[in-house]
Motif scaffolding. Structure first.
Motif, PDB file in Angstrom:
ATOM      1  N   GLU A 116      64.909  42.200 -41.516  1.00  0.00           N
ATOM      2  CA  GLU A 116      64.640  41.668 -42.861  1.00  0.00           C
ATOM      3  C   GLU A 116      63.297  40.925 -42.897  1.00  0.00           C
ATOM      4  N   LEU A 117      63.072  40.056 -41.918  1.00  0.00           N
ATOM      5  CA  LEU A 117      61.817  39.313 -41.867  1.00  0.00           C
ATOM      6  C   LEU A 117      60.630  40.255 -41.698  1.00  0.00           C
ATOM      7  N   TYR A 118      60.710  41.169 -40.745  1.00  0.00           N
ATOM      8  CA  TYR A 118      59.575  42.049 -40.468  1.00  0.00           C
ATOM      9  C   TYR A 118      59.277  42.966 -41.651  1.00  0.00           C
ATOM     10  N   SER A 119      60.296  43.437 -42.362  1.00  0.00           N
ATOM     11  CA  SER A 119      60.039  44.292 -43.528  1.00  0.00           C
ATOM     12  C   SER A 119      59.365  43.490 -44.639  1.00  0.00           C
ATOM     13  N   GLN A 120      59.713  42.219 -44.782  1.00  0.00           N
ATOM     14  CA  GLN A 120      59.056  41.367 -45.783  1.00  0.00           C
ATOM     15  C   GLN A 120      57.603  41.076 -45.389  1.00  0.00           C
ATOM     16  N   ILE A 121      57.373  40.831 -44.117  1.00  0.00           N
ATOM     17  CA  ILE A 121      56.000  40.582 -43.645  1.00  0.00           C
ATOM     18  C   ILE A 121      55.133  41.810 -43.907  1.00  0.00           C
ATOM     19  N   LYS A 122      55.670  43.005 -43.666  1.00  0.00           N
ATOM     20  CA  LYS A 122      54.895  44.231 -43.850  1.00  0.00           C
ATOM     21  C   LYS A 122      54.504  44.471 -45.305  1.00  0.00           C
ATOM     22  N   LYS A 123      55.157  43.809 -46.245  1.00  0.00           N
ATOM     23  CA  LYS A 123      54.845  43.961 -47.672  1.00  0.00           C
ATOM     24  C   LYS A 123      53.694  43.057 -48.125  1.00  0.00           C
ATOM     25  N   ILE A 124      53.255  42.147 -47.271  1.00  0.00           N
ATOM     26  CA  ILE A 124      52.199  41.201 -47.659  1.00  0.00           C
ATOM     27  C   ILE A 124      50.851  41.905 -47.636  1.00  0.00           C
ATOM     28  N   ASP A 125      50.131  41.817 -48.750  1.00  0.00           N
ATOM     29  CA  ASP A 125      48.803  42.412 -48.840  1.00  0.00           C
ATOM     30  C   ASP A 125      47.855  41.775 -47.833  1.00  0.00           C
ATOM     31  N   ASN A 126      47.016  42.591 -47.235  1.00  0.00           N
ATOM     32  CA  ASN A 126      45.977  42.133 -46.308  1.00  0.00           C
ATOM     33  C   ASN A 126      46.543  41.616 -44.980  1.00  0.00           C
ATOM     34  N   LEU A 127      47.791  41.969 -44.680  1.00  0.00           N
ATOM     35  CA  LEU A 127      48.431  41.566 -43.428  1.00  0.00           C
ATOM     36  C   LEU A 127      49.022  42.809 -42.770  1.00  0.00           C
ATOM     37  N   TYR A 128      48.800  42.939 -41.472  1.00  0.00           N
ATOM     38  CA  TYR A 128      49.269  44.090 -40.708  1.00  0.00           C
ATOM     39  C   TYR A 128      50.107  43.586 -39.544  1.00  0.00           C
ATOM     40  N   LEU A 129      51.375  43.990 -39.508  1.00  0.00           N
ATOM     41  CA  LEU A 129      52.287  43.595 -38.433  1.00  0.00           C
ATOM     42  C   LEU A 129      52.367  44.733 -37.426  1.00  0.00           C
ATOM     43  N   LEU A 130      51.950  44.450 -36.195  1.00  0.00           N
ATOM     44  CA  LEU A 130      51.984  45.448 -35.139  1.00  0.00           C
ATOM     45  C   LEU A 130      53.276  45.319 -34.344  1.00  0.00           C
ATOM     46  N   ASP A 131      54.001  46.413 -34.284  1.00  0.00           N
ATOM     47  CA  ASP A 131      55.231  46.483 -33.503  1.00  0.00           C
ATOM     48  C   ASP A 131      55.192  47.831 -32.795  1.00  0.00           C
ATOM     49  N   ASN A 132      54.635  47.828 -31.589  1.00  0.00           N
ATOM     50  CA  ASN A 132      54.349  49.076 -30.870  1.00  0.00           C
ATOM     51  C   ASN A 132      53.439  49.973 -31.712  1.00  0.00           C
ATOM     52  N   ASP A 133      52.419  49.351 -32.282  1.00  0.00           N
ATOM     53  CA  ASP A 133      51.474  50.031 -33.164  1.00  0.00           C
ATOM     54  C   ASP A 133      50.050  49.785 -32.701  1.00  0.00           C
ATOM     55  N   VAL A 134      49.144  50.451 -33.407  1.00  0.00           N
ATOM     56  CA  VAL A 134      47.714  50.267 -33.191  1.00  0.00           C
ATOM     57  C   VAL A 134      47.089  49.954 -34.542  1.00  0.00           C
ATOM     58  N   TYR A 135      46.204  48.963 -34.562  1.00  0.00           N
ATOM     59  CA  TYR A 135      45.406  48.669 -35.752  1.00  0.00           C
ATOM     60  C   TYR A 135      43.967  49.049 -35.436  1.00  0.00           C
ATOM     61  N   VAL A 136      43.351  49.856 -36.314  1.00  0.00           N
ATOM     62  CA  VAL A 136      41.971  50.272 -36.110  1.00  0.00           C
ATOM     63  C   VAL A 136      41.256  50.221 -37.453  1.00  0.00           C
ATOM     64  N   ASP A 137      40.079  49.610 -37.464  1.00  0.00           N
ATOM     65  CA  ASP A 137      39.165  49.761 -38.595  1.00  0.00           C
ATOM     66  C   ASP A 137      37.768  49.984 -38.022  1.00  0.00           C
ATOM     67  N   ASP A 138      36.746  49.867 -38.833  1.00  0.00           N
ATOM     68  CA  ASP A 138      35.389  50.162 -38.373  1.00  0.00           C
ATOM     69  C   ASP A 138      34.903  49.241 -37.272  1.00  0.00           C
ATOM     70  N   ASN A 139      35.475  48.041 -37.165  1.00  0.00           N
ATOM     71  CA  ASN A 139      34.958  47.029 -36.262  1.00  0.00           C
ATOM     72  C   ASN A 139      35.916  46.577 -35.163  1.00  0.00           C
ATOM     73  N   LEU A 140      37.175  46.929 -35.287  1.00  0.00           N
ATOM     74  CA  LEU A 140      38.172  46.327 -34.411  1.00  0.00           C
ATOM     75  C   LEU A 140      39.300  47.310 -34.104  1.00  0.00           C
ATOM     76  N   SER A 141      39.771  47.287 -32.856  1.00  0.00           N
ATOM     77  CA  SER A 141      40.950  48.051 -32.462  1.00  0.00           C
ATOM     78  C   SER A 141      41.869  47.102 -31.713  1.00  0.00           C
ATOM     79  N   LEU A 142      43.124  47.007 -32.157  1.00  0.00           N
ATOM     80  CA  LEU A 142      44.128  46.176 -31.494  1.00  0.00           C
ATOM     81  C   LEU A 142      45.350  47.027 -31.219  1.00  0.00           C
ATOM     82  N   ILE A 143      45.913  46.880 -30.037  1.00  0.00           N
ATOM     83  CA  ILE A 143      47.081  47.641 -29.626  1.00  0.00           C
ATOM     84  C   ILE A 143      48.188  46.692 -29.256  1.00  0.00           C
ATOM     85  N   HIS A 144      49.401  46.956 -29.754  1.00  0.00           N
ATOM     86  CA  HIS A 144      50.576  46.174 -29.361  1.00  0.00           C
ATOM     87  C   HIS A 144      51.557  47.125 -28.699  1.00  0.00           C
ATOM     88  N   ILE A 145      51.852  46.869 -27.432  1.00  0.00           N
ATOM     89  CA  ILE A 145      52.795  47.711 -26.697  1.00  0.00           C
ATOM     90  C   ILE A 145      53.999  46.874 -26.302  1.00  0.00           C
TER      91      ILE A 145
END
Length: 135
Positions: A106-135
């Motif tokens: 419930e908490l994580y699904s609500q966090i994922k709905k927040i604009d401009n916020l990215y929750l990594l849970d075994n995910d990768v975040y990539v944009d033009d300047n940054l790459s973050l990996i959560h394993i």
């Protein structure tokens, strides 16, 4: 109240110059913790940066009371700049002694709905300047 430490590091690259704020070990549990979190917001409002990274342990032992207060704080944080969060050990463990694993869907699904916020849970975040990996 837990002391908040602010430490600055600079990493120079030939191509990109970005400032990242790293926040860790917030351990939010209930409304009484909001004073400490608001102090973090206060510190960040007076600073300039490109990303806010929360590297886990944003809640305490997998449990949270007053969830809407915490979500509202995250919305305020995300209004300052892009926020990338990763789930840490305290965010998925319930009980200090028996260490049962608990996924607060419930908490994580609500966090994922927040604009401009990215929750990594075994995910990768990539944009033009940054790459973050959560394993």
């Amino acid at each position: 109240m837990t002391k908040i430490s602010k430490i600055s590091y600079e990493i120079e690259t030939p191509d990109v110059n970005k400032r990242i704020v790293l926040i860790t070990d917030l351990h939010y549990y209930c409304a009484k913790d909001i004073k400490r979190l608001n102090k973090v917001l206060e510190e960040l409002r007076d600073d300039t940066f490109d990303y806010i990274c929360i590297s886990g342990d944003f809640i305490d032992v997998g449990m949270i009371k007053d969830m809407e207060i915490f979500l509202n704080w995250l919305r305020q944080l995300a209004s300052l700049n892009k926020v990338i969060m990763s789930i840490g050990g305290h965010d998925i463990v319930r009980g200090k002694k028996d260490k049962q694993y608990y996924y607060n869907e419930e908490l994580y699904s609500q966090i994922k709905k927040i604009d401009n916020l990215y929750l990594l849970d075994n995910d990768v975040y990539v944009d033009d300047n940054l790459s973050l990996i959560h394993i």
